[in-house]
Scaffold this active site. Structure first.
Site, mmCIF file in Angstrom:
data_model
loop_
_atom_site.group_PDB
_atom_site.id
_atom_site.type_symbol
_atom_site.label_atom_id
_atom_site.label_comp_id
_atom_site.label_asym_id
_atom_site.label_seq_id
_atom_site.Cartn_x
_atom_site.Cartn_y
_atom_site.Cartn_z
ATOM 1 N N GLY A 290 0.851 -1.187 0.000
ATOM 2 C CA GLY A 290 0.000 0.000 0.000
ATOM 3 C C GLY A 290 0.883 1.231 0.000
ATOM 4 C CB CYS A 357 -9.887 23.006 19.328
ATOM 5 S SG CYS A 357 -10.345 24.516 18.482
#
Ligand SMILES: *Cc1c(COP(=O)(O)O)cnc(C)c1O
Length: 428
Positions: A290, A357
């Protein structure tokens, strides 16, 4: 060959300027090089040309339809881990009869879909799953081709979150139990014991664990061939790539066959190390790369918004972050960071962070990088694998666009998400 290079002072993907793409399509932007995908596939495929083999690209690394189509056109098989990935492969024009289906938690719907589509093999990760597949196959009146995934308990010496071949990992059936698993499965109806599979981990930078695994599992494959007539042995994926400093150092890209000792794994080295253990088996060998195929093929282009100097640090705040490329936050992944305008030589120590955040939202910490300023574009290199596929809309940021470059051409292969797209599935 490196498909990403500075031309006339500006970073290009093949013949296309990244600054130009950012101007046309905005940032953040994933950009892929078709040339790199082809190069990696072909190099690995050729390294095994001496034996019966098939390269089955691991779709989860980068599952964009155009990437899958490009690989399908090269004759690639596909290693999938969900019904969704099989759907993508089929939509992209891939051949289901060249698909293997891995994963510890396949649902009935996924198993039925895979059997209907006539996939090459379901790679089974527990005896319970084998019994369930047998039951589904009986109900559908089909024969289910299966392979067990063996967990060889070999240390891949990679990050603990991407190690899969140790007995404490959830993957596969322990080496000690595997013969009994075949024995019992051979008595279940509507199963064809077609192969044996393993996959010991990802981003391996030494061939030694692969050699160890082949030495340990090869004799088992030979025994299963004799006892049950299995036809294939899949050795999984996991070949590591170079993330660090491939571009800035001006070195040739990682796969260069020379000098051998400075390159961890090249297709040639990999094949040379494991072929002796594989050739004698007389089985079809499946490879499931991959990252190796997709990793170096993509970059994430992002723009610097602000610079903030603290008492101990300089933060460069950019318009992308862990929501688009989570590797640094998830498993301490490293991505080289370079300005799109060719650097002049000035270096500074910075944290490159995103708008999310979370304190884990960083691309690097205390790293010496070529200086860049608010307004400048930078590229996160080698972001083609496990990048966009893991992107989320956390904090309600729309997903980036993806561009596929091929020579002089560039094509939007995924549109940038809009605010309307973001909320489309929701109801008030
Ligand atoms: C993820 C995965 C691969 C691919 O791993 P890479 O490290 O990207 O080469 C291959 N096989 C299986 C079963 C996988 O789960």
């Amino acid at each position: 060959m490196h498909s990403f290079h500075y031309t006339n002072g500006s970073l290009h993907c093949e013949n296309v300027s990244l600054a130009q793409l950012a101007k046309e399509h905005g940032t953040p932007l994933y950009v892929y090089s078709a040339e790199t995908f082809r190069d990696r596939f072909t190099r690995l495929d050729s390294a095994f040309s001496g034996i019966d083999h098939e390269v089955a690209y691991a779709v989860k690394a980068n599952s964009n339809l155009s990437v899958l189509r490009l690989l399908a056109e090269l004759g690639s098989g596909f290693d999938i881990v969900s019904g969704g990935e099989l759907y993508r492969v089929i939509k992209a024009g891939g051949d289901p009869s060249k698909c293997t289906f891995a994963g510890v938690g396949k649902t009935r719907a996924e198993i039925e879909y895979a059997l209907q589509q006539g996939i090459y093999s379901i790679n089974v990760e527990s005896e319970e799953e084998a019994a369930f597949i047998s039951q589904v196959a009986v109900e559908m009146d089909v024969i289910a081709p299966i392979a067990f995934r063996v967990n060889p308990n070999v240390d891949a010496k990679t990050h603990k979150y991407i190690s899969t071949g140790k007995s404490e990992n959830k993957f596969g059936i322990d080496f000690e139990f595997i013969l009994e698993a075949y024995e019992r499965a051979s008595k279940l109806p509507n199963l064809n014991l077609k192969g044996l599979q393993m996959h010991i981990g990802s981003q391996l930078t030494s061939v030694d664990p692969f050699v160890e695994a082949v030495e340990k599992v090869g004799p088992l494959a030979a025994r299963l061939k004799a006892d049950y007539g299995i036809e294939f042995f899949s050795i999984g994926g996991g070949i590591g790539i170079i993330y660090e400093e491939a571009l800035a150092s001006g070195k040739e890209s990682w796969w260069t066959e020379q000098p051998e000792d400075s390159r961890p794994i090249t297709p040639g080295k990999y094949a040379a190390a494991i072929l002796p253990g594989l050739e004698k088996l007389g089985l079809k060998i499946l490879l499931e790369p991959g990252r190796f195929i997709a990793g170096n093929a993509g970059v994430l282009v992002t723009r610097c918004l602000y610079e903030k100097k603290g008492t101990t640090k300089t933060f460069k705040i950019v318009d992308s972050g862990m929501h688009h490329l989570i590797r640094p936050a998830l498993y301490e992944g490293f991505h080289e960071i370079v300005p799109i305008n060719e650097p002049s030589g000035a270096i500074e120590s910075v944290d490159v962070v995103g708008p999310i955040c979370e304190s884990g939202d960083f691309f690097c910490q205390n790293r010496e990088v070529s200086s860049f300023l608010p307004g400048d574009l930078i590229a996160l290199m080698s972001a083609g694998a496990y990048g966009m596929v893991m992107a989320t809309t956390y904090n309600s940021h729309p997903l980036p666009a993806e561009i596929l470059v091929d020579g002089d051409d560039s094509k939007v292969v995924r549109k940038r998400q809009t605010l309307e797209d973001l909320i489309a599935p929701e109801e008030l």
